[in-house]
Design an enzyme around this catalytic site. Structure first.
Site, PDB file in Angstrom:
ATOM      1  N   CYS A 244       0.825  -1.206   0.000  1.00 44.49           N
ATOM      2  CA  CYS A 244       0.000   0.000   0.000  1.00 44.49           C
ATOM      3  C   CYS A 244       0.862   1.261   0.000  1.00 44.49           C
ATOM      4  O   CYS A 244       1.985   1.264   0.471  1.00 44.49           O
ATOM      5  CB  CYS A 244      -0.937   0.075   1.208  1.00 44.49           C
ATOM      6  SG  CYS A 244      -1.870  -1.430   1.453  1.00 44.49           S
TER       7      CYS A 244
ATOM      8  N   ARG B 241       2.878   0.699  -5.384  1.00 50.04           N
ATOM      9  CA  ARG B 241       2.886  -0.097  -4.158  1.00 50.04           C
ATOM     10  C   ARG B 241       1.620  -0.932  -4.003  1.00 50.04           C
ATOM     11  O   ARG B 241       1.521  -1.761  -3.095  1.00 50.04           O
ATOM     12  CB  ARG B 241       3.017   0.826  -2.939  1.00 50.04           C
ATOM     13  CG  ARG B 241       4.271   1.681  -2.965  1.00 50.04           C
ATOM     14  CD  ARG B 241       4.301   2.629  -1.791  1.00 50.04           C
ATOM     15  NE  ARG B 241       4.428   1.904  -0.542  1.00 50.04           N
ATOM     16  CZ  ARG B 241       5.575   1.498  -0.022  1.00 50.04           C
ATOM     17  NH1 ARG B 241       6.705   1.769  -0.640  1.00 50.04           N
ATOM     18  NH2 ARG B 241       5.614   0.838   1.111  1.00 50.04           N
TER      19      ARG B 241
ATOM     20  N   TRP C  29      -2.917  -2.553  -1.602  1.00 53.90           N
ATOM     21  CA  TRP C  29      -2.590  -3.910  -2.068  1.00 53.90           C
ATOM     22  C   TRP C  29      -3.091  -4.816  -0.945  1.00 53.90           C
ATOM     23  O   TRP C  29      -2.522  -4.838   0.144  1.00 53.90           O
ATOM     24  CB  TRP C  29      -1.082  -4.042  -2.267  1.00 53.90           C
ATOM     25  CG  TRP C  29      -0.656  -5.339  -2.880  1.00 53.90           C
ATOM     26  CD1 TRP C  29      -0.565  -5.621  -4.214  1.00 53.90           C
ATOM     27  CD2 TRP C  29      -0.201  -6.527  -2.195  1.00 53.90           C
ATOM     28  NE1 TRP C  29      -0.108  -6.910  -4.397  1.00 53.90           N
ATOM     29  CE2 TRP C  29       0.122  -7.495  -3.185  1.00 53.90           C
ATOM     30  CE3 TRP C  29      -0.048  -6.887  -0.857  1.00 53.90           C
ATOM     31  CZ2 TRP C  29       0.592  -8.768  -2.871  1.00 53.90           C
ATOM     32  CZ3 TRP C  29       0.411  -8.157  -0.547  1.00 53.90           C
ATOM     33  CH2 TRP C  29       0.725  -9.079  -1.554  1.00 53.90           C
TER      34      TRP C  29
ATOM     35  N   ASN D 144      -0.360   1.485   6.115  1.00 57.44           N
ATOM     36  CA  ASN D 144       0.428   0.547   5.307  1.00 57.44           C
ATOM     37  C   ASN D 144       1.148  -0.374   6.275  1.00 57.44           C
ATOM     38  O   ASN D 144       1.908   0.102   7.129  1.00 57.44           O
ATOM     39  CB  ASN D 144       1.441   1.337   4.457  1.00 57.44           C
ATOM     40  CG  ASN D 144       2.491   0.429   3.836  1.00 57.44           C
ATOM     41  OD1 ASN D 144       2.194  -0.705   3.481  1.00 57.44           O
ATOM     42  ND2 ASN D 144       3.708   0.915   3.707  1.00 57.44           N
ATOM     43  N   GLY D 145       0.888  -1.673   6.171  1.00 58.78           N
ATOM     44  CA  GLY D 145       1.540  -2.632   7.072  1.00 58.78           C
ATOM     45  C   GLY D 145       0.566  -3.728   7.445  1.00 58.78           C
ATOM     46  O   GLY D 145      -0.460  -3.916   6.778  1.00 58.78           O
TER      47      GLY D 145
ATOM     48  N   GLU E  41      15.118 -15.357 -14.519  1.00 52.30           N
ATOM     49  CA  GLU E  41      14.638 -13.971 -14.576  1.00 52.30           C
ATOM     50  C   GLU E  41      13.747 -13.750 -15.809  1.00 52.30           C
ATOM     51  O   GLU E  41      12.720 -13.076 -15.730  1.00 52.30           O
ATOM     52  CB  GLU E  41      15.840 -13.015 -14.582  1.00 52.30           C
ATOM     53  CG  GLU E  41      15.540 -11.545 -14.810  1.00 52.30           C
ATOM     54  CD  GLU E  41      14.595 -10.927 -13.780  1.00 52.30           C
ATOM     55  OE1 GLU E  41      14.317 -11.560 -12.748  1.00 52.30           O
ATOM     56  OE2 GLU E  41      14.102  -9.806 -14.037  1.00 52.30           O
TER      57      GLU E  41
ATOM     58  N   LYS F 207       9.875 -12.483 -15.777  1.00 51.39           N
ATOM     59  CA  LYS F 207       9.361 -11.332 -16.536  1.00 51.39           C
ATOM     60  C   LYS F 207       8.175 -11.761 -17.411  1.00 51.39           C
ATOM     61  O   LYS F 207       7.189 -11.036 -17.525  1.00 51.39           O
ATOM     62  CB  LYS F 207      10.456 -10.729 -17.435  1.00 51.39           C
ATOM     63  CG  LYS F 207      11.478  -9.911 -16.697  1.00 51.39           C
ATOM     64  CD  LYS F 207      10.911  -8.580 -16.239  1.00 51.39           C
ATOM     65  CE  LYS F 207      11.607  -8.044 -15.006  1.00 51.39           C
ATOM     66  NZ  LYS F 207      11.476  -8.767 -13.757  1.00 51.39           N
TER      67      LYS F 207
ATOM     68  N   GLU G  68       5.228 -12.230 -15.128  1.00 50.21           N
ATOM     69  CA  GLU G  68       4.827 -10.991 -14.460  1.00 50.21           C
ATOM     70  C   GLU G  68       4.109 -10.015 -15.400  1.00 50.21           C
ATOM     71  O   GLU G  68       3.058  -9.495 -15.057  1.00 50.21           O
ATOM     72  CB  GLU G  68       6.111 -10.356 -13.916  1.00 50.21           C
ATOM     73  CG  GLU G  68       5.949  -9.213 -12.980  1.00 50.21           C
ATOM     74  CD  GLU G  68       7.302  -8.734 -12.453  1.00 50.21           C
ATOM     75  OE1 GLU G  68       8.342  -8.988 -13.094  1.00 50.21           O
ATOM     76  OE2 GLU G  68       7.306  -8.075 -11.404  1.00 50.21           O
TER      77      GLU G  68
ATOM     78  N   HIS H  82      15.460 -34.327 -16.768  1.00 53.29           N
ATOM     79  CA  HIS H  82      15.167 -35.036 -15.509  1.00 53.29           C
ATOM     80  C   HIS H  82      13.711 -34.857 -15.076  1.00 53.29           C
ATOM     81  O   HIS H  82      13.411 -34.922 -13.880  1.00 53.29           O
ATOM     82  CB  HIS H  82      16.112 -34.553 -14.404  1.00 53.29           C
ATOM     83  CG  HIS H  82      17.549 -34.883 -14.663  1.00 53.29           C
ATOM     84  ND1 HIS H  82      18.039 -36.159 -14.616  1.00 53.29           N
ATOM     85  CD2 HIS H  82      18.586 -34.090 -15.030  1.00 53.29           C
ATOM     86  CE1 HIS H  82      19.329 -36.158 -14.912  1.00 53.29           C
ATOM     87  NE2 HIS H  82      19.685 -34.905 -15.176  1.00 53.29           N
TER      88      HIS H  82
ATOM     89  N   LYS I   8       5.137  -3.156  -6.285  1.00 54.62           N
ATOM     90  CA  LYS I   8       6.584  -3.050  -6.476  1.00 54.62           C
ATOM     91  C   LYS I   8       7.373  -3.273  -5.195  1.00 54.62           C
ATOM     92  O   LYS I   8       8.461  -3.828  -5.210  1.00 54.62           O
ATOM     93  CB  LYS I   8       6.925  -1.685  -7.071  1.00 54.62           C
ATOM     94  CG  LYS I   8       8.357  -1.635  -7.580  1.00 54.62           C
ATOM     95  CD  LYS I   8       8.566  -0.600  -8.627  1.00 54.62           C
ATOM     96  CE  LYS I   8       9.961  -0.642  -9.171  1.00 54.62           C
ATOM     97  NZ  LYS I   8      10.221  -1.844  -9.991  1.00 54.62           N
TER      98      LYS I   8
END
Ligand code: AGP
Length: 594
Positions: free
Chosen positions: A2, A27, A72, A98-99, A467, A471, A474, A490, A589
């Protein structure tokens, strides 16, 4: 996570709060809201959706003080009722938070037993009711008493009817004050303040501040303290898209500049050992890199690179899984990578590292972020503000940082001198790859129809497979998995077929023959293969469906080019799919929760 913003001054608060909120929207963006105090009541406007939904709020909103929030969801689904601000029973107090409040269920029960009625499922609402219970006209005293009951993390901003200001407080969640001219602000992050002021005060855990238009008073551990004012280095112009359709594309294109700036003053042709922006400290006997998500992939690349240039033992850990026993890391450097500097898992891992006896360094992009206070020293990357939720240029800056760190600790050698030359050449090589964007767009057009994809590599390029897959997931919402090429046979081989394209990173290095073998094995199972290979490679095209060419580089630098190619590919597929590239669903983020 948030984002929160607060304003008190002479201007209309609502548009200022909304503009600030846009800057911290990275956020979280599932719902948002604003509260403006009046003489008898606090007016609250909130809705489901991102900040732009508030633009449609009816005219007639007035007030020179207010608080705002972009959410969020952690406790309670995204909904209008769960959106912040939250009010007390009398609608005289409103808070944004926020938290996470760990003991909220007990507190809620206690408050309900005393007759308080709740309108949301959130943990945050208990804060408004606790303040209501303590409030007798002194908002600072009420916030102090109420927060003493909270267990967990919080950055809060509180307004009350008839009070011409805002009370803010933080514990384990970021909060920064902005000092303006006849106005003062607070926000989760400095970019939200930049349109009004560059003069900021970063709050410490336990700090409480009272903001009025003409004054800011700060209390630490109950005693009033002087403000430590800093100037933000970033400019508000850096927060714009500068003509690009998305921040992600702008940030990908900024990478040559980011490499140059992060290298500046750190390498010289006369001494191949890099100079670091951290205080001299006893040389370690072991190095550990930690990080989450993309930052973990930079940590892993650091591990591979380090082991090529230095005899020191080196490991990379996902920060949330890092749990050393107390006292076991003496003579160890723990290097924590976090672009935001706020990732809860990483900060927690640093605390454990220090208990284990390690010397800790933060590699971060954000001035005075929480991580900088948790570690012994800081290496600031020079990436500039990154707005898109998907990390691109900050990943590149992390790669530069971990390479420099390894080259600082490595013994002098001719091989090291060769790497210095390549470091200096990388900005123009990355630029050449970006200029050849059209080959990547063409590939994206071919791959966008698939639902699943594998990415494979060997050695130092394995983190790029991970990575690249991150991406693709995401921003392109494409199910992609990254593997060490040797691992595919495997198990994952069972999934290969016509509809599972494989991207194989095959730069000309010691691993090339084995990559070629892996590619042939994959082709034999019918899967389409795209190779990412050096420009001068003429062999691979005989074995694969497509080749994406990258400039020829020292093999240890191939990851830098592979990652740019995969960033552009993910971006292009997301664009073709019409997705919200800069703000993917369900993400934020800064991940400040466990
Ligand atoms: C990167 O694209 C992601 N958004 C995510 O994995 C991110 O890298 C991770 O949350 C760690 O963030 P940090 O670097 O700010 O600590």
């Amino acid at each position: 996570m948030c984002g929160i913003v607060a304003y008190t001054g002479a201007q209309e608060a609502y548009p200022i709060l909304l503009r600030g909120l846009k800057r911290v929207e990275y956020r979280g963006y599932d719902s948002c809201g604003v509260a403006l105090p009046h003489s008898e009541r606090v007016q609250v406007y909130k809705d489901l959706g991102a900040v732009d939904t508030l633009k449609g709020t009816p005219d007639g909103i007035q007030g020179n003080t207010g608080i705002a929030h972009t959410r969020w969801a952690t406790v309670g689904e995204p909904s209008q009722a769960n959106a912040h601000p939250h009010s007390d029973c009398t609608r005289r107090i409103a808070i944004v938070h926020n938290g996470d409040i760990d003991n909220f269920l007990d507190l809620k029960q206690e408050l309900q037993d005393q007759g308080h009625s709740f309108s949301s499922q959130t943990d945050s609402e208990v804060i408004a009711h606790l303040i209501e219970r303590e409030y007798d006209g002194d908002l600072k005293a009420a916030v102090t008493k109420a927060t003493a009951r909270l267990e967990g993390s919080y950055a809060i901003a509180v307004v009350a009817a008839g009070f011409p200001g805002v009370v803010v407080m933080r514990k384990d969640s970021p909060l920064v004050l902005g000092l303006g001219n006849g106005e003062n602000l607070a926000a989760s992050d400095a970019p939200a303040l930049l349109e009004r002021t560059k003069r900021v005060v970063y709050l410490e855990d336990g700090d409480l501040a009272v903001l009025r238009p003409e004054s800011v008073e700060l209390w630490r551990n109950g005693a009033q303290v002087e403000l430590t004012v800093q100037e933000v280095a970033w400019n508000v112009t850096e927060l714009d898209r500068a003509g690009y359709p998305h921040f992600m594309l702008k940030e990908i294109h900024e990478q040559p500049r980011v490499i140059r700036d992060t290298l500046a003053g750190r390498i010289s042709l006369t001494d191949p050992r890099a100079t670091l922006p951290i205080a001299a400290h006893k040389a370690p006997s072991r190095v550990i890199f930690i990080g989450c998500g993309t930052s973990y992939h930079a940590a892993l690349t650091g591990q591979y690179f380090f082991s090529q240039v230095s005899p020191l033992p080196v490991n990379a850990y996902v920060a949330s899984e890092f749990d050393p026993a107390p006292g076991t890391l003496r003579d160890t450097w723990v290097v924590a990578l976090s672009q935001s500097g706020e990732t809860a898992d990483t900060i927690n891992a640093i605390r454990k590292a220090r208990t284990a006896g390690a010397w800790t360094v933060a590699v971060t992009n954000v001035m005075s972020s929480s991580i900088t206070r948790a570690t012994d020293d800081v290496f600031y990357m020079q990436a500039g503000p990154e707005v898109s939720v998907a990390a691109t240029k900050t990943f590149m800056a992390q790669l530069v940082a971990v390479y420099l760190l390894a080259m600082h600790l490595a013994p002098r050698s001719t091989a090291l001198a060769e790497l210095v030359g390549e470091l200096r050449a990388m900005p123009s090589k990355v630029q050449r790859l970006i200029n050849a964007e059209s080959q990547i767009k063409a590939l994206a057009a071919k791959l966008t129809r698939y639902d699943h994809m594998f990415l494979i590599a060997r050695g130092i390029n394995v983190p790029m497979a991970l990575e690249g897959a991150l991406k693709l997931k995401e921003v392109a919402y494409l199910h992609a998995e990254g593997f060490a090429a040797g691992e595919l046979k495997h198990g994952p081989f069972a999934l290969l077929g016509l509809n599972t394209p494989v991207i194989a990173m095959a730069p000309h290095d010691g691993q090339y023959p084995r990559m070629l073998t892996a590619i042939k094995e994959i082709k034999a199972r019918g899967a389409p293969v795209t190779a990412i290979a050096f420009q001068d490679d003429t062999e691979l095209e005989r074995f694969v469906d497509d080749v994406l060419h990258i400039p020829v580089a020292h093999p240890l630098f191939a990851p830098w080019l592979n990652t740019v190619a995969l960033q552009l590919l993910s971006y292009s597929i997301a664009e073709l799919r019409g997705l919200p590239i800069d703000k993917p669903r369900h993400l934020a983020k800064s991940v400040t929760v466990f």
